[in-house]
Design a protein around this motif. Structure first.
Motif, PDB file in Angstrom:
ATOM      1  N   SER A 137      -1.434   2.637  -4.458  1.00 11.23           N
ATOM      2  CA  SER A 137      -1.193   1.611  -5.329  1.00 11.23           C
ATOM      3  C   SER A 137      -2.390   1.527  -6.406  1.00 11.23           C
ATOM      4  O   SER A 137      -3.551   1.986  -6.109  1.00 11.23           O
ATOM      5  CB  SER A 137      -0.960   0.294  -4.512  1.00 11.23           C
ATOM      6  OG  SER A 137      -2.074  -0.110  -4.000  1.00 11.23           O
ATOM      7  N   VAL A 138      -2.308   0.649  -7.407  1.00 13.58           N
ATOM      8  CA  VAL A 138      -3.492   0.316  -8.469  1.00 13.58           C
ATOM      9  C   VAL A 138      -4.461  -0.273  -7.365  1.00 13.58           C
ATOM     10  O   VAL A 138      -5.619   0.189  -7.690  1.00 13.58           O
ATOM     11  CB  VAL A 138      -2.972  -0.485  -9.541  1.00 13.58           C
ATOM     12  CG1 VAL A 138      -3.943  -0.989 -10.392  1.00 13.58           C
ATOM     13  CG2 VAL A 138      -1.871   0.034 -10.265  1.00 13.58           C
ATOM     14  N   ALA A 139      -4.030  -1.271  -6.693  1.00 19.26           N
ATOM     15  CA  ALA A 139      -5.326  -2.012  -5.783  1.00 19.26           C
ATOM     16  C   ALA A 139      -6.000  -0.916  -4.944  1.00 19.26           C
ATOM     17  O   ALA A 139      -7.127  -0.947  -5.059  1.00 19.26           O
ATOM     18  CB  ALA A 139      -4.669  -3.052  -4.886  1.00 19.26           C
ATOM     19  N   GLU A 140      -5.227  -0.027  -4.442  1.00 21.45           N
ATOM     20  CA  GLU A 140      -5.884   0.908  -3.589  1.00 21.45           C
ATOM     21  C   GLU A 140      -6.810   2.030  -4.322  1.00 21.45           C
ATOM     22  O   GLU A 140      -7.855   2.440  -3.753  1.00 21.45           O
ATOM     23  CB  GLU A 140      -5.015   1.883  -2.609  1.00 21.45           C
ATOM     24  CG  GLU A 140      -4.279   1.175  -1.747  1.00 21.45           C
ATOM     25  CD  GLU A 140      -3.199   1.879  -0.985  1.00 21.45           C
ATOM     26  OE1 GLU A 140      -3.213   2.444   0.068  1.00 21.45           O
ATOM     27  OE2 GLU A 140      -2.180   2.343  -1.650  1.00 21.45           O
ATOM     28  N   HIS A 141      -6.380   2.317  -5.614  1.00 16.93           N
ATOM     29  CA  HIS A 141      -7.207   3.176  -6.635  1.00 16.93           C
ATOM     30  C   HIS A 141      -8.552   2.396  -6.779  1.00 16.93           C
ATOM     31  O   HIS A 141      -9.503   2.939  -6.900  1.00 16.93           O
ATOM     32  CB  HIS A 141      -6.477   3.207  -7.771  1.00 16.93           C
ATOM     33  CG  HIS A 141      -5.818   4.473  -7.895  1.00 16.93           C
ATOM     34  ND1 HIS A 141      -5.996   5.730  -8.100  1.00 16.93           N
ATOM     35  CD2 HIS A 141      -4.231   4.720  -7.661  1.00 16.93           C
ATOM     36  CE1 HIS A 141      -5.330   6.686  -7.982  1.00 16.93           C
ATOM     37  NE2 HIS A 141      -4.035   5.849  -7.599  1.00 16.93           N
ATOM     38  N   SER A 142      -8.464   1.291  -7.060  1.00 19.93           N
ATOM     39  CA  SER A 142      -9.732   0.443  -7.611  1.00 19.93           C
ATOM     40  C   SER A 142     -10.985   0.396  -6.368  1.00 19.93           C
ATOM     41  O   SER A 142     -11.941   0.016  -6.327  1.00 19.93           O
ATOM     42  CB  SER A 142      -9.419  -1.032  -7.800  1.00 19.93           C
ATOM     43  OG  SER A 142      -8.756  -1.809  -6.745  1.00 19.93           O
TER      44      SER A 142
ATOM     45  N   THR B  39       0.708  -1.176   0.061  1.00 14.08           N
ATOM     46  CA  THR B  39       0.091  -0.031   0.087  1.00 14.08           C
ATOM     47  C   THR B  39       0.805   1.311  -0.118  1.00 14.08           C
ATOM     48  O   THR B  39       2.061   1.203   0.287  1.00 14.08           O
ATOM     49  CB  THR B  39      -0.914  -0.063   1.333  1.00 14.08           C
ATOM     50  OG1 THR B  39      -0.267   0.298   2.306  1.00 14.08           O
ATOM     51  CG2 THR B  39      -1.973  -1.332   1.387  1.00 14.08           C
ATOM     52  N   ARG B  40       0.522   2.353  -0.261  1.00 11.27           N
ATOM     53  CA  ARG B  40       0.861   3.651  -0.367  1.00 11.27           C
ATOM     54  C   ARG B  40       1.485   3.823   1.285  1.00 11.27           C
ATOM     55  O   ARG B  40       2.788   4.231   1.298  1.00 11.27           O
ATOM     56  CB  ARG B  40       0.138   4.816  -0.500  1.00 11.27           C
ATOM     57  CG  ARG B  40       0.466   6.170  -0.298  1.00 11.27           C
ATOM     58  CD  ARG B  40      -0.610   7.197   0.011  1.00 11.27           C
ATOM     59  NE  ARG B  40      -1.488   6.880   0.919  1.00 11.27           N
ATOM     60  CZ  ARG B  40      -2.733   7.260   1.006  1.00 11.27           C
ATOM     61  NH1 ARG B  40      -3.250   7.818  -0.204  1.00 11.27           N
ATOM     62  NH2 ARG B  40      -3.560   6.773   1.912  1.00 11.27           N
ATOM     63  N   ASP B  41       0.895   3.721   2.221  1.00 11.43           N
ATOM     64  CA  ASP B  41       1.403   3.782   3.563  1.00 11.43           C
ATOM     65  C   ASP B  41       2.475   3.026   3.710  1.00 11.43           C
ATOM     66  O   ASP B  41       3.579   3.321   4.497  1.00 11.43           O
ATOM     67  CB  ASP B  41       0.285   3.704   4.540  1.00 11.43           C
ATOM     68  CG  ASP B  41      -0.944   4.712   4.417  1.00 11.43           C
ATOM     69  OD1 ASP B  41      -0.608   5.750   3.583  1.00 11.43           O
ATOM     70  OD2 ASP B  41      -2.022   4.658   4.920  1.00 11.43           O
ATOM     71  N   GLU B  42       2.254   1.767   3.638  1.00  8.48           N
ATOM     72  CA  GLU B  42       3.540   0.499   3.829  1.00  8.48           C
ATOM     73  C   GLU B  42       4.574   1.110   3.005  1.00  8.48           C
ATOM     74  O   GLU B  42       5.804   1.011   3.372  1.00  8.48           O
ATOM     75  CB  GLU B  42       3.112  -0.809   3.549  1.00  8.48           C
ATOM     76  CG  GLU B  42       2.094  -1.231   4.318  1.00  8.48           C
ATOM     77  CD  GLU B  42       1.628  -2.534   3.484  1.00  8.48           C
ATOM     78  OE1 GLU B  42       0.980  -3.441   4.447  1.00  8.48           O
ATOM     79  OE2 GLU B  42       1.434  -2.712   2.367  1.00  8.48           O
TER      80      GLU B  42
ATOM     81  N   ARG C  84      -2.713  13.178   2.326  1.00  5.37           N
ATOM     82  CA  ARG C  84      -3.551  11.990   2.674  1.00  5.37           C
ATOM     83  C   ARG C  84      -4.617  12.594   2.985  1.00  5.37           C
ATOM     84  O   ARG C  84      -4.888  13.373   3.836  1.00  5.37           O
ATOM     85  CB  ARG C  84      -3.026  10.744   3.498  1.00  5.37           C
ATOM     86  CG  ARG C  84      -1.976   9.992   2.708  1.00  5.37           C
ATOM     87  CD  ARG C  84      -1.259   8.987   3.919  1.00  5.37           C
ATOM     88  NE  ARG C  84      -0.254   9.820   4.831  1.00  5.37           N
ATOM     89  CZ  ARG C  84       0.602   8.996   5.391  1.00  5.37           C
ATOM     90  NH1 ARG C  84       0.620   7.766   5.219  1.00  5.37           N
ATOM     91  NH2 ARG C  84       1.312   9.695   6.243  1.00  5.37           N
ATOM     92  N   ARG C  85      -6.141  11.992   2.433  1.00  5.47           N
ATOM     93  CA  ARG C  85      -7.294  12.520   2.936  1.00  5.47           C
ATOM     94  C   ARG C  85      -7.838  11.157   3.602  1.00  5.47           C
ATOM     95  O   ARG C  85      -7.552  10.078   3.594  1.00  5.47           O
ATOM     96  CB  ARG C  85      -8.148  12.893   1.676  1.00  5.47           C
ATOM     97  CG  ARG C  85      -7.549  14.055   0.979  1.00  5.47           C
ATOM     98  CD  ARG C  85      -8.174  14.348   0.023  1.00  5.47           C
ATOM     99  NE  ARG C  85      -7.559  15.300  -1.130  1.00  5.47           N
ATOM    100  CZ  ARG C  85      -7.161  14.938  -2.273  1.00  5.47           C
ATOM    101  NH1 ARG C  85      -7.066  13.612  -2.911  1.00  5.47           N
ATOM    102  NH2 ARG C  85      -6.287  15.683  -3.031  1.00  5.47           N
ATOM    103  N   PRO C  86      -8.939  11.747   4.487  1.00  3.99           N
ATOM    104  CA  PRO C  86      -9.672  10.700   5.411  1.00  3.99           C
ATOM    105  C   PRO C  86     -10.210   9.686   4.416  1.00  3.99           C
ATOM    106  O   PRO C  86     -10.558   8.549   5.050  1.00  3.99           O
ATOM    107  CB  PRO C  86     -10.746  11.380   6.011  1.00  3.99           C
ATOM    108  CG  PRO C  86     -10.266  12.921   6.330  1.00  3.99           C
ATOM    109  CD  PRO C  86      -9.349  13.088   4.906  1.00  3.99           C
ATOM    110  N   ASP C  87     -10.747  10.085   3.369  1.00  3.58           N
ATOM    111  CA  ASP C  87     -11.468   8.711   2.336  1.00  3.58           C
ATOM    112  C   ASP C  87     -10.114   8.005   1.577  1.00  3.58           C
ATOM    113  O   ASP C  87     -10.582   7.108   0.887  1.00  3.58           O
ATOM    114  CB  ASP C  87     -12.187   9.390   1.263  1.00  3.58           C
ATOM    115  CG  ASP C  87     -11.273  10.379   0.261  1.00  3.58           C
ATOM    116  OD1 ASP C  87     -10.071  10.450   0.368  1.00  3.58           O
ATOM    117  OD2 ASP C  87     -11.790  10.915  -0.625  1.00  3.58           O
ATOM    118  N   GLY C  88      -9.167   7.954   2.022  1.00  5.78           N
ATOM    119  CA  GLY C  88      -7.920   7.167   1.550  1.00  5.78           C
ATOM    120  C   GLY C  88      -7.285   7.658   0.386  1.00  5.78           C
ATOM    121  O   GLY C  88      -6.312   7.060  -0.091  1.00  5.78           O
TER     122      GLY C  88
END
Length: 131
Positions: free
Chosen positions: A122-127, A79-82, A99-103
């Motif tokens: 990441s792409v997975a987080e975008h989806s 993830t972005r945060d990792e 970073r915003r509260p909605d991710g």
């Protein structure tokens, strides 16, 4: 006709240290001929110099203002945060947290010589939020 970007050049005080940092960030392969103290050091995107990559060149001037161009990184296996935590562990420093509260959003970090770069989702987080 078009042109492709062959090298991303970075002016710096210590090319070897910067190449080592960015090799860990990107997974690009350090040029095996580079040594501490060299005037320039390369990270290769292919099996040889023909493929290009990143080139770190020694300059006498230090960084004094915000970058006019920067890299946006997107994690491929975390993830972005990792990824932000991993990069901080490699020696990056925090500059701005967008970073915003909605991710959504991104984080601005700086490399060991103060050059800013962003870490996106990441792409997975975008989806998860764009779907």
């Amino acid at each position: 006709m078009t042109s492709r970007v062959r090298w991303i050049d970075v002016d710096c005080a210590d090319p070897y240290t910067m190449a080592t940092f960015w090799a860990a960030v990107t997974g690009l392969r350090p040029d095996p001929d580079d040594r501490p103290g060299d005037e320039e050091c390369a990270l290769l995107s292919g099996p040889d110099m023909a493929g290009g990559g990143m080139l770190f060149q020694r300059v006498s001037e230090g960084k004094t203002v915000k970058n006019r161009i920067h890299l946006d990184l997107q994690p491929t296996d975390r993830t972005r945060d990792e990824e932000v935590e991993r990069l901080l562990g490699l020696g990056a420093t925090p500059v701005d947290d967008r970073r915003r509260p909605d991710g959504t959003g991104w984080v601005v970090l700086a490399d060991p010589e103060g050059n800013e770069f962003c870490v996106e989702r990441s792409v997975a987080e975008h989806s998860l939020t764009d779907g």
